[in-house]
Motif scaffolding. Sequence first.
Motif, PDB file in Angstrom:
ATOM      1  N   GLN A  52       0.938  -1.110  -0.112  1.00 12.49           N
ATOM      2  CA  GLN A  52      -0.057   0.075   0.047  1.00 12.49           C
ATOM      3  C   GLN A  52       0.943   1.252   0.032  1.00 12.49           C
ATOM      4  OE1 GLN A  52      -2.722  -0.104   3.183  1.00 12.49           O
ATOM      5  NE2 GLN A  52      -2.654  -2.404   3.179  1.00 12.49           N
ATOM      6  N   ALA A  53       0.311   2.452  -0.421  1.00 13.26           N
ATOM      7  CA  ALA A  53       1.238   3.631  -0.235  1.00 13.26           C
ATOM      8  C   ALA A  53       1.982   3.740   1.072  1.00 13.26           C
ATOM      9  CB  ALA A  53       0.356   4.736  -0.716  1.00 13.26           C
ATOM     10  N   ASP A  54       3.088   3.812   1.141  1.00 17.78           N
ATOM     11  CA  ASP A  54       3.755   3.990   2.311  1.00 17.78           C
ATOM     12  C   ASP A  54       3.818   3.059   3.365  1.00 17.78           C
ATOM     13  OD1 ASP A  54       4.253   6.698   0.847  1.00 17.78           O
ATOM     14  OD2 ASP A  54       2.896   7.715   2.153  1.00 17.78           O
ATOM     15  N   LEU A  55       3.621   1.871   2.990  1.00 20.73           N
ATOM     16  CA  LEU A  55       3.527   0.724   4.062  1.00 20.73           C
ATOM     17  C   LEU A  55       4.541  -0.457   3.519  1.00 20.73           C
ATOM     18  CD1 LEU A  55       0.033   0.420   5.030  1.00 20.73           C
ATOM     19  CD2 LEU A  55       1.555   1.609   6.212  1.00 20.73           C
ATOM     20  N   ILE A  56       5.317  -0.963   4.353  1.00 22.93           N
ATOM     21  CA  ILE A  56       6.132  -2.284   4.126  1.00 22.93           C
ATOM     22  C   ILE A  56       5.283  -3.380   3.850  1.00 22.93           C
ATOM     23  CG2 ILE A  56       7.950  -3.533   4.904  1.00 22.93           C
ATOM     24  CD1 ILE A  56       9.065  -0.946   6.281  1.00 22.93           C
ATOM     25  N   PRO A  57       5.218  -4.340   2.919  1.00 25.15           N
ATOM     26  CA  PRO A  57       4.438  -5.571   2.886  1.00 25.15           C
ATOM     27  C   PRO A  57       4.659  -6.505   4.340  1.00 25.15           C
ATOM     28  CG  PRO A  57       5.311  -5.137   0.589  1.00 25.15           C
ATOM     29  CD  PRO A  57       6.261  -4.104   1.778  1.00 25.15           C
ATOM     30  N   ALA A  58       3.667  -6.833   4.370  1.00 28.91           N
ATOM     31  CA  ALA A  58       3.637  -8.037   5.957  1.00 28.91           C
ATOM     32  C   ALA A  58       4.783  -9.173   5.883  1.00 28.91           C
ATOM     33  CB  ALA A  58       2.417  -8.723   6.116  1.00 28.91           C
ATOM     34  N   ARG A  59       5.062  -9.337   4.386  1.00 28.82           N
ATOM     35  CA  ARG A  59       6.206 -10.712   4.533  1.00 28.82           C
ATOM     36  C   ARG A  59       7.239 -10.168   5.094  1.00 28.82           C
ATOM     37  NH1 ARG A  59       5.190  -9.318  -0.729  1.00 28.82           N
ATOM     38  NH2 ARG A  59       6.891  -8.472  -1.946  1.00 28.82           N
ATOM     39  N   PHE A  60       7.831  -8.840   5.133  1.00 34.52           N
ATOM     40  CA  PHE A  60       9.056  -8.496   5.886  1.00 34.52           C
ATOM     41  C   PHE A  60       8.866  -7.990   7.154  1.00 34.52           C
ATOM     42  CE2 PHE A  60       8.859  -7.208   1.312  1.00 34.52           C
ATOM     43  CZ  PHE A  60      10.237  -7.851   0.671  1.00 34.52           C
ATOM     44  N   HIS A  61       7.666  -8.022   7.910  1.00 31.51           N
ATOM     45  CA  HIS A  61       7.555  -7.721   9.350  1.00 31.51           C
ATOM     46  C   HIS A  61       8.229  -8.613  10.074  1.00 31.51           C
ATOM     47  CE1 HIS A  61       3.643  -5.187   8.284  1.00 31.51           C
ATOM     48  NE2 HIS A  61       4.697  -4.843   7.606  1.00 31.51           N
ATOM     49  N   GLY A  62       8.562  -8.452  11.365  1.00 27.44           N
ATOM     50  CA  GLY A  62       8.996  -9.014  12.347  1.00 27.44           C
ATOM     51  C   GLY A  62      10.406  -8.707  12.763  1.00 27.44           C
ATOM     52  N   ILE A  63      11.124  -9.495  13.700  1.00 28.19           N
ATOM     53  CA  ILE A  63      12.309  -8.983  14.143  1.00 28.19           C
ATOM     54  C   ILE A  63      13.327  -9.783  13.495  1.00 28.19           C
ATOM     55  CG2 ILE A  63      13.854  -9.268  16.169  1.00 28.19           C
ATOM     56  CD1 ILE A  63      11.166  -9.032  17.931  1.00 28.19           C
ATOM     57  N   TRP A  64      14.362  -9.135  12.980  1.00 30.20           N
ATOM     58  CA  TRP A  64      15.408  -9.782  12.259  1.00 30.20           C
ATOM     59  C   TRP A  64      16.762  -9.521  12.776  1.00 30.20           C
ATOM     60  CZ3 TRP A  64      14.057 -12.601   7.610  1.00 30.20           C
ATOM     61  CH2 TRP A  64      12.610 -12.528   7.467  1.00 30.20           C
ATOM     62  N   ASP A  65      17.757 -10.417  12.585  1.00 28.32           N
ATOM     63  CA  ASP A  65      19.221 -10.348  12.967  1.00 28.32           C
ATOM     64  C   ASP A  65      19.937 -11.006  12.395  1.00 28.32           C
ATOM     65  OD1 ASP A  65      21.276  -9.432  14.565  1.00 28.32           O
ATOM     66  OD2 ASP A  65      20.869 -10.684  16.429  1.00 28.32           O
ATOM     67  N   TYR A  66      21.382 -10.506  12.222  1.00 30.96           N
ATOM     68  CA  TYR A  66      22.277 -11.243  11.382  1.00 30.96           C
ATOM     69  C   TYR A  66      22.211 -12.711  11.610  1.00 30.96           C
ATOM     70  CZ  TYR A  66      27.068 -12.749   9.967  1.00 30.96           C
ATOM     71  OH  TYR A  66      28.113 -13.418   9.519  1.00 30.96           O
ATOM     72  N   GLU A  67      22.541 -13.401  10.611  1.00 31.54           N
ATOM     73  CA  GLU A  67      22.320 -14.916  10.804  1.00 31.54           C
ATOM     74  C   GLU A  67      23.225 -15.719  11.911  1.00 31.54           C
ATOM     75  OE1 GLU A  67      22.700 -16.874   6.933  1.00 31.54           O
ATOM     76  OE2 GLU A  67      24.688 -15.945   6.829  1.00 31.54           O
ATOM     77  N   GLY A  68      24.198 -14.724  12.270  1.00 34.90           N
ATOM     78  CA  GLY A  68      25.169 -15.224  13.362  1.00 34.90           C
ATOM     79  C   GLY A  68      24.730 -14.645  14.821  1.00 34.90           C
TER      80      GLY A  68
END
Length: 173
Positions: free
Chosen positions: A64-80
């Motif tokens: 949507q205008a000015d929104l990040i799609p839900a598939r990217f939502h969440g907490i992310w950290d470097y794989e290590g």
Amino acid sequence: MRAFLGMMLLISLSACGGEASENMPDESQAAQDGTEKPMPVEPDGGIGDGAGPIPGTEDGDAPQADLIPARFHGIWDYEGGTCALESDMRMEISASEIMFYESLGIVSGTRMEGEDVVVTLNMEGEGETWQQATRLSLVGEGEELRLHASDGETPKEIDEYPAKKCPPTGDPA
């Protein structure tokens, strides 16, 4: 004569207002006599005005205008990384912002490039403000799903520090 016409106009207007208010029950009268009707709600959560859903919201993931799609939502950290709050590569992505270790980006625009989203962020951190474009890409599936973040103003690049999705902490992301 002018004063007389003005008075007649005021009397006419007040009479019209009186009729309208007599024919329309106010909220307290409706609540007392049980005539108050709840606003209808549509199956998609709309307010009952007959309008359809906002374009792009049917599947819950379309941009949507000015929104990040839900598939990217969440907490992310470097794989290590540890996914701990103090991890300097940790980021929390929601529809309208990305929280980094020592900065916050508020979404001011998005555009899709294939499966990627390029997010324009109004950034603030360590006493400074700036604007940046960040490209978000998802690579892999399941346990191997990784978020690649790169400069949104350049062609897609491989992220040397891909991020894994962290388990939820109970805090909204």
